[in-house]
Design an enzyme around this catalytic site. Sequence first.
Site, PDB file in Angstrom:
ATOM      1  N   SER A  75     -52.260  -1.865  12.230  1.00 24.35           N
ATOM      2  CA  SER A  75     -53.637  -2.235  11.890  1.00 24.35           C
ATOM      3  C   SER A  75     -54.175  -3.340  12.805  1.00 24.35           C
ATOM      4  O   SER A  75     -53.491  -4.318  13.104  1.00 24.35           O
ATOM      5  CB  SER A  75     -53.692  -2.712  10.434  1.00 24.35           C
ATOM      6  OG  SER A  75     -54.990  -3.176  10.152  1.00 24.35           O
ATOM      7  N   LYS A  93     -58.454   6.821   1.298  1.00 25.68           N
ATOM      8  CA  LYS A  93     -59.906   6.624   1.218  1.00 25.68           C
ATOM      9  C   LYS A  93     -60.580   7.477   0.145  1.00 25.68           C
ATOM     10  O   LYS A  93     -61.556   7.048  -0.468  1.00 25.68           O
ATOM     11  CB  LYS A  93     -60.556   6.908   2.581  1.00 25.68           C
ATOM     12  CG  LYS A  93     -60.270   5.853   3.619  1.00 25.68           C
ATOM     13  CD  LYS A  93     -61.019   6.128   4.911  1.00 25.68           C
ATOM     14  CE  LYS A  93     -60.588   5.151   5.987  1.00 25.68           C
ATOM     15  NZ  LYS A  93     -61.280   5.349   7.251  1.00 25.68           N
ATOM     16  N   ASP A 151     -67.473   2.648   7.071  1.00 24.05           N
ATOM     17  CA  ASP A 151     -67.214   3.513   8.240  1.00 24.05           C
ATOM     18  C   ASP A 151     -68.513   4.184   8.653  1.00 24.05           C
ATOM     19  O   ASP A 151     -68.884   4.203   9.827  1.00 24.05           O
ATOM     20  CB  ASP A 151     -66.214   4.630   7.885  1.00 24.05           C
ATOM     21  CG  ASP A 151     -64.768   4.172   7.927  1.00 24.05           C
ATOM     22  OD1 ASP A 151     -64.487   3.153   8.567  1.00 24.05           O
ATOM     23  OD2 ASP A 151     -63.929   4.853   7.312  1.00 24.05           O
ATOM     24  N   ASN A 201     -63.880  22.508  13.400  1.00 24.26           N
ATOM     25  CA  ASN A 201     -62.582  21.977  12.960  1.00 24.26           C
ATOM     26  C   ASN A 201     -61.488  23.021  13.129  1.00 24.26           C
ATOM     27  O   ASN A 201     -61.733  24.221  13.029  1.00 24.26           O
ATOM     28  CB  ASN A 201     -62.651  21.542  11.492  1.00 24.26           C
ATOM     29  CG  ASN A 201     -61.462  20.684  11.098  1.00 24.26           C
ATOM     30  OD1 ASN A 201     -61.099  19.764  11.842  1.00 24.26           O
ATOM     31  ND2 ASN A 201     -60.839  20.969   9.966  1.00 24.26           N
ATOM     32  N   THR A 228     -59.059  23.653  11.144  1.00 22.68           N
ATOM     33  CA  THR A 228     -58.962  24.403   9.883  1.00 22.68           C
ATOM     34  C   THR A 228     -60.392  24.720   9.437  1.00 22.68           C
ATOM     35  O   THR A 228     -61.113  23.829   8.971  1.00 22.68           O
ATOM     36  CB  THR A 228     -58.236  23.546   8.813  1.00 22.68           C
ATOM     37  OG1 THR A 228     -57.034  23.045   9.385  1.00 22.68           O
ATOM     38  CG2 THR A 228     -57.929  24.345   7.568  1.00 22.68           C
ATOM     39  N   ASP A 258     -61.766  26.266   6.936  1.00 24.00           N
ATOM     40  CA  ASP A 258     -62.168  26.020   5.539  1.00 24.00           C
ATOM     41  C   ASP A 258     -62.598  24.578   5.321  1.00 24.00           C
ATOM     42  O   ASP A 258     -63.532  24.304   4.568  1.00 24.00           O
ATOM     43  CB  ASP A 258     -61.002  26.344   4.583  1.00 24.00           C
ATOM     44  CG  ASP A 258     -60.893  27.839   4.362  1.00 24.00           C
ATOM     45  OD1 ASP A 258     -61.809  28.557   4.815  1.00 24.00           O
ATOM     46  OD2 ASP A 258     -59.889  28.282   3.762  1.00 24.00           O
TER      47      ASP A 258
END
Length: 290
Positions: free
Chosen positions: A23, A74, A110, A157, A159, A161
Amino acid sequence: MLNWSISGKTKLCGVIGDPIEHSMSPVMYNAAFIELRLNYIYVPFKVRKEDLSKAIEGVRALNIKGLNVTIPHKIAVTQFLDELDPLAENIGAVNTIVNNDGILKGYNTDALGFLQTLLEKGIELKGEKVVILGAGGASRAISFLLAQRGANLLILNRTLDKAKECADRVSNVFQREVKALALNRQNLIRALKEADILVNTTNVGMSPNTETTLVTSDLIKPHLIVFDIVYNPIKTKLLMEADKAGAQTISGAEMLVWQGALAFEKWTTLKAPIELMRKKVINELERREN
Ligand code: NAP
């Protein structure tokens, strides 16, 4: 070294995630606390998935003032909080928690950090054609914000879905079409012919896999703005390819600083020392790259 003595009045902030060892946040926030002479301290906590609810109980029990939340918590963390800011609620993910006298409220800085990075550069989003690579947590936040600002979105993407799920979520809120396609070369070529802005929200290119990129210079037009939210390294392979093509580039390090500055302001109610935070992040990333 911290320049105050820890006392009974010290306020504790931190970040929960797994892994957490790399981090950047402690360097960035502790420098900001020192700069403003605040009696705050920031520490990383490694929290496994199965321990998340206990960790949030711990925030209440130990009266921790503020938390950042990172991979993999998150989305899951939203169910353990008392309140969600409307933006975080719509996105369905939280990266910042504020403890107001035992009431835990979740925010998504974010998304706002991403937006602030673009606004700072005078980049308008209304009507722009934006191609987003990836459909994970960060994409969810960014696609929501972009749609809210009137951009036309295409999500690609690996994937399919997940791309569709991300697109449906956004289009249901804004009642506008958000396209979703599989991430392959043919779709990329077609999408980038038309695009104004390309945003990489996948992990591709992230240290230690710094030689990888989903898009090479031959697909990038000079007018394209290329924003890679990966911040380690500062200059990813994708950004190098964009440079080669003569396109404008934006590093994820800038978004990292803005999302941090916005979290800092929620915890302290003070204006964040953004230039100092930026300097600390860049120095630390450069130190790690060498
Ligand atoms: P996440 O929820 O795990 O999503 C990861 C995404 O990357 C998914 O869409 C995944 O596709 C895709 N992906 C992973 N490996 C891939 C590969 N080899 N080829 C193609 N696609 C691949 O992660 P996240 O929370 O969204 O974070 C993503 C990145 O953003 C991380 O590098 C993180 O550090 C960075 N980030 C930066 C900031 C900042 O402030 N700069 C803030 C948040 C996140 P599948 O769905 O097919 O698995």
